[in-house]
Design a protein around this motif. Sequence first.
Motif, short mmCIF file in Angstrom:
data_model
loop_
_atom_site.label_atom_id
_atom_site.label_comp_id
_atom_site.label_asym_id
_atom_site.label_seq_id
_atom_site.Cartn_x
_atom_site.Cartn_y
_atom_site.Cartn_z
N VAL A 52 0.87 -1.17 0.00
CA VAL A 52 0.00 0.00 0.00
C VAL A 52 0.91 1.22 0.00
N LEU A 53 0.70 2.09 -0.99
CA LEU A 53 1.49 3.32 -1.11
C LEU A 53 0.53 4.49 -1.17
N ARG A 54 0.84 5.54 -0.44
CA ARG A 54 -0.02 6.72 -0.43
C ARG A 54 0.61 7.82 -1.27
N SER A 55 -0.24 8.53 -1.97
CA SER A 55 0.19 9.70 -2.73
C SER A 55 0.33 10.87 -1.75
N GLU A 56 1.42 11.60 -1.86
CA GLU A 56 1.62 12.76 -1.00
C GLU A 56 0.54 13.81 -1.26
N PHE A 57 0.23 14.00 -2.54
CA PHE A 57 -0.90 14.83 -2.94
C PHE A 57 -1.42 14.30 -4.25
N ASP A 58 -2.60 14.72 -4.63
CA ASP A 58 -3.37 14.11 -5.71
C ASP A 58 -3.02 14.66 -7.11
N ALA A 59 -1.73 14.82 -7.42
CA ALA A 59 -1.34 15.37 -8.72
C ALA A 59 -1.55 14.38 -9.86
N LEU A 64 -4.23 6.46 -3.70
CA LEU A 64 -3.58 5.30 -3.11
C LEU A 64 -3.17 4.34 -4.22
N VAL A 65 -2.05 3.65 -4.00
CA VAL A 65 -1.63 2.57 -4.91
C VAL A 65 -1.61 1.30 -4.09
N MET A 66 -2.27 0.26 -4.60
CA MET A 66 -2.23 -1.06 -3.96
C MET A 66 -1.70 -2.05 -4.99
N THR A 67 -0.77 -2.89 -4.55
CA THR A 67 -0.23 -3.91 -5.44
C THR A 67 -0.40 -5.28 -4.81
N TYR A 68 -0.67 -6.24 -5.66
CA TYR A 68 -0.72 -7.64 -5.27
C TYR A 68 -0.23 -8.44 -6.46
N GLU A 123 -10.79 -4.41 -15.79
CA GLU A 123 -10.14 -5.58 -15.20
C GLU A 123 -8.71 -5.21 -14.77
N PRO A 124 -8.13 -5.97 -13.83
CA PRO A 124 -6.75 -5.73 -13.44
C PRO A 124 -5.84 -5.72 -14.67
N GLY A 125 -4.95 -4.76 -14.73
CA GLY A 125 -4.02 -4.63 -15.85
C GLY A 125 -4.54 -3.76 -16.97
N GLU A 126 -5.81 -3.39 -16.93
CA GLU A 126 -6.41 -2.54 -17.96
C GLU A 126 -6.56 -1.12 -17.43
N PHE A 176 -8.14 -6.88 -7.77
CA PHE A 176 -7.05 -7.82 -8.02
C PHE A 176 -7.44 -9.07 -8.80
N GLY A 177 -8.69 -9.22 -9.17
CA GLY A 177 -9.12 -10.44 -9.85
C GLY A 177 -9.45 -11.52 -8.83
#
Length: 179
Positions: A52-59, A64-68, A123-126, A176-177
């Motif tokens: 889980v990664l947070r954006s410092e600001f919404d540029a 938020l970024v979530m990866t799996y 879908e994930p990846g699109e 994430f599918g």
Amino acid sequence: MTNGMEEVVTRMATAGERHYVHSALRERIVEHVFVGEALRALWRRNITDVEVLRSEFDAGGYDLVMTYRAVVRHIQFKVSVEGGKRASITASLKLMEKPSGCIVWIVVADDLEFRSFLWYGNEPGEPLPDIREMKTARHTKANANGAKTERSGQRDVPRNAFARLASLDAVLERLFGTL
């Protein structure tokens, strides 16, 4: 009225107002709760390799970024109160540039309990579905001339463009599918 009674009346009068007066705080709380509940739901499925990664600001158009595994999701959160009349949300065109951008609109009760989820994405990846032809968003406040000017990099995405999801588990499946 006594001072104590005035304070109670003031608190009661502002309880309904807090959702728009403190909307940034509300959205931050809901985002934190979403992350915690999502990670707990994944934990229960024995999935522990999520980032889980947070954006410092919404540029970049996301919060938020979530990866799996190989799936990287750039997520824009929107929050509204159950029973509200909000017919659309604004989204940045920049979100379409991300490999797997999406919008999660969370509807909450007055006490910020999750009530329902709305999903806009592929879908994930699109990438995010193309929003360029949607109505250009306008500033909510007027400028010095009284005009609400266009926000050229933002589009209004109507509520009916979103898919209604029944649960947080359904949101995770969209993100994430099949888990």
